[in-house]
Design a protein around this motif. Structure first.
Motif, PDB file in Angstrom:
ATOM      1  N   ARG A   1       0.577  -0.542  -0.357  1.00 11.09           N
ATOM      2  CA  ARG A   1      -0.248   0.667  -0.058  1.00 11.09           C
ATOM      3  C   ARG A   1       0.430   1.435   0.617  1.00 11.09           C
ATOM      4  NH1 ARG A   1      -5.111  -1.860   0.636  1.00 11.09           N
ATOM      5  NH2 ARG A   1      -5.885  -3.586   1.633  1.00 11.09           N
ATOM      6  N   SER A   2       2.080   1.253  -1.120  1.00  9.67           N
ATOM      7  CA  SER A   2       2.880   2.545  -1.036  1.00  9.67           C
ATOM      8  C   SER A   2       2.651   3.121  -2.067  1.00  9.67           C
ATOM      9  CB  SER A   2       4.249   1.675  -0.868  1.00  9.67           C
ATOM     10  OG  SER A   2       4.891   0.917  -1.739  1.00  9.67           O
ATOM     11  N   ALA A   3       1.794   2.455  -2.687  1.00  7.31           N
ATOM     12  CA  ALA A   3       1.936   2.995  -4.039  1.00  7.31           C
ATOM     13  C   ALA A   3       1.119   4.376  -4.639  1.00  7.31           C
ATOM     14  CB  ALA A   3       1.407   2.361  -5.855  1.00  7.31           C
ATOM     15  N   ARG A   4       1.198   5.214  -4.633  1.00  6.03           N
ATOM     16  CA  ARG A   4       0.916   6.479  -4.770  1.00  6.03           C
ATOM     17  C   ARG A   4       1.162   7.790  -5.824  1.00  6.03           C
ATOM     18  NH1 ARG A   4      -2.567   8.946  -1.836  1.00  6.03           N
ATOM     19  NH2 ARG A   4      -2.576  11.617  -1.339  1.00  6.03           N
ATOM     20  N   THR A   5       0.681   7.727  -6.692  1.00  2.85           N
ATOM     21  CA  THR A   5       0.958   8.453  -7.635  1.00  2.85           C
ATOM     22  C   THR A   5      -0.027   9.791  -7.725  1.00  2.85           C
ATOM     23  OG1 THR A   5       1.562   7.074  -9.525  1.00  2.85           O
ATOM     24  CG2 THR A   5       1.461   8.813  -9.986  1.00  2.85           C
ATOM     25  N   LYS A   6       0.981  11.204  -8.221  1.00  5.81           N
ATOM     26  CA  LYS A   6       0.004  12.688  -7.725  1.00  5.81           C
ATOM     27  C   LYS A   6      -0.385  12.524  -8.837  1.00  5.81           C
ATOM     28  CE  LYS A   6       3.344  15.339  -4.574  1.00  5.81           C
ATOM     29  NZ  LYS A   6       4.685  16.541  -4.933  1.00  5.81           N
ATOM     30  N   ARG A   7      -1.869  13.200  -8.485  1.00  3.65           N
ATOM     31  CA  ARG A   7      -2.726  13.858  -9.815  1.00  3.65           C
ATOM     32  C   ARG A   7      -3.060  14.737 -10.607  1.00  3.65           C
ATOM     33  NH1 ARG A   7      -7.868   9.212  -8.034  1.00  3.65           N
ATOM     34  NH2 ARG A   7      -6.753   7.320  -8.336  1.00  3.65           N
ATOM     35  N   LYS A   8      -3.191  15.935 -10.884  1.00  5.33           N
ATOM     36  CA  LYS A   8      -3.746  16.993 -11.187  1.00  5.33           C
ATOM     37  C   LYS A   8      -3.903  17.954  -9.825  1.00  5.33           C
ATOM     38  CE  LYS A   8      -7.196  18.823 -12.907  1.00  5.33           C
ATOM     39  NZ  LYS A   8      -8.351  19.070 -13.716  1.00  5.33           N
ATOM     40  N   SER A   9      -4.706  16.859  -8.597  1.00  4.28           N
ATOM     41  CA  SER A   9      -4.873  17.932  -7.441  1.00  4.28           C
ATOM     42  C   SER A   9      -3.958  17.610  -6.205  1.00  4.28           C
ATOM     43  CB  SER A   9      -6.611  17.406  -6.868  1.00  4.28           C
ATOM     44  OG  SER A   9      -6.098  15.410  -6.061  1.00  4.28           O
TER      45      SER A   9
ATOM     46  N   GLY B   1      -4.063   8.948 -12.207  1.00  5.03           N
ATOM     47  CA  GLY B   1      -2.696   8.432 -11.228  1.00  5.03           C
ATOM     48  C   GLY B   1      -2.970   6.870 -10.213  1.00  5.03           C
ATOM     49  N   ARG B   2      -1.877   6.248 -10.206  1.00  4.51           N
ATOM     50  CA  ARG B   2      -1.948   5.154  -9.423  1.00  4.51           C
ATOM     51  C   ARG B   2      -2.311   5.172  -7.728  1.00  4.51           C
ATOM     52  NH1 ARG B   2       1.577  -0.305  -9.288  1.00  4.51           N
ATOM     53  NH2 ARG B   2       0.688  -1.928  -7.701  1.00  4.51           N
ATOM     54  N   ARG B   3      -3.459   4.366  -6.749  1.00  5.73           N
ATOM     55  CA  ARG B   3      -3.794   4.656  -6.059  1.00  5.73           C
ATOM     56  C   ARG B   3      -4.155   2.808  -5.724  1.00  5.73           C
ATOM     57  NH1 ARG B   3      -6.083  10.155  -4.112  1.00  5.73           N
ATOM     58  NH2 ARG B   3      -4.068  11.987  -5.284  1.00  5.73           N
ATOM     59  N   ILE B   4      -3.495   2.602  -4.121  1.00  6.33           N
ATOM     60  CA  ILE B   4      -4.390   1.321  -3.187  1.00  6.33           C
ATOM     61  C   ILE B   4      -5.153   2.006  -2.550  1.00  6.33           C
ATOM     62  CG2 ILE B   4      -3.045  -0.319  -1.939  1.00  6.33           C
ATOM     63  CD1 ILE B   4      -1.649  -0.176  -4.844  1.00  6.33           C
ATOM     64  N   PRO B   5      -5.793   1.176  -2.614  1.00  4.90           N
ATOM     65  CA  PRO B   5      -7.077   2.190  -1.444  1.00  4.90           C
ATOM     66  C   PRO B   5      -6.568   1.545  -0.259  1.00  4.90           C
ATOM     67  CG  PRO B   5      -8.301   0.147  -3.163  1.00  4.90           C
ATOM     68  CD  PRO B   5      -6.515   0.626  -3.547  1.00  4.90           C
TER      69      PRO B   5
END
Length: 219
Positions: free
Chosen positions: A49-57, A93-97
């Motif tokens: 659960r460490s995947a986190r990509t920046k989205r526009k916001s 962008g990739r996000r893990i719930p």
């Protein structure tokens, strides 16, 4: 319902007898949907659960349009954070719930028992009598698995942590040793063969006694 017989073999693969287990203690019938839930929940808990990509916001910057919509001769352009510009946020962008899939303890235990029942019905369960290793030896363990017909993959359940057994299995492909108390539906179904040591099988069947779906204490 008739008792299920489990062959007891020695390390040469010779049949020494059999032990029986009441299928009612294993849930009576294989519940495919429950097994799927248990496997999905188990694999979900393995994620970092460490995947986190920046989205526009998530990108810092103004929300102002870079230039006016018309009259410049350029294509219209939005804010600097837009995904189509360098340094902008990533579209989708990739996000893990954050929420972890959980199963109640009773469902996990029934899924484990059901997984063993599925293996029993497929005749992929053996009880190994007389396993004793004085030192870690992969070759010795590979020979035992070959004698048991388990060279295509095996989960060896032992009654207590045993360094020699674990180290001997560690380098064998598609093979794993695990303490019987730590068994779960995914681990049981992942390997082709399920092999209990005799004390481990006795411990496993004893742990089934008194469970709500069982008929109580028989093996």
């Amino acid at each position: 319902m008739a008792m299920l017989a489990v062959p007891v073999v020695d390390i040469q693969g010779k049949r020494q007898g059999e032990m029986s287990v009441d299928p009612e203690l294993l849930g009576g019938q294989v519940r495919a949907s429950l097994l799927k839930q248990a496997i999905v929940a188990f694999l979900d808990r393995q994620r970092q659960r460490s995947a986190r990509t920046k989205r526009k916001s998530d990108v810092e910057g103004s929300t102002r349009k870079l230039y006016r919509q018309k009259g410049t001769g350029n294509a219209r352009m939005g804010q600097i954070r837009t995904p189509i510009r360098r340094g902008g946020g990533r579209a989708f962008g990739r996000r893990i719930p954050g929420r972890v899939k959980e199963l109640p303890r009773a469902m996990r235990r029934l899924a484990r028992a059901n997984a063993v029942l599925a293996k029993l019905q497929a005749e992929d369960v053996l009880i190994l009598d007389g396993l004793s290793l004085s030192q870690p030896k992969t070759k010795t363990m590979a020979g035992i698995f070959a004698a048991l017909g388990a060279e295509r993959g095996c989960l060896l359940a032992v009654e207590a942590p045993n360094a020699n057994v674990h180290l001997s299995c560690r380098n064998l492909p598609r093979s794993q040793a695990m303490v019987v108390d730590d068994l779960n539906a995914y681990a049981v179904l992942r390997r082709k063969k399920l092999v209990f040591t005799k004390p481990a099988f006795e411990r496993f069947t004893a742990s089934l006694a008194g469970l709500p779906w069982g008929s109580g204490g028989r093996n």
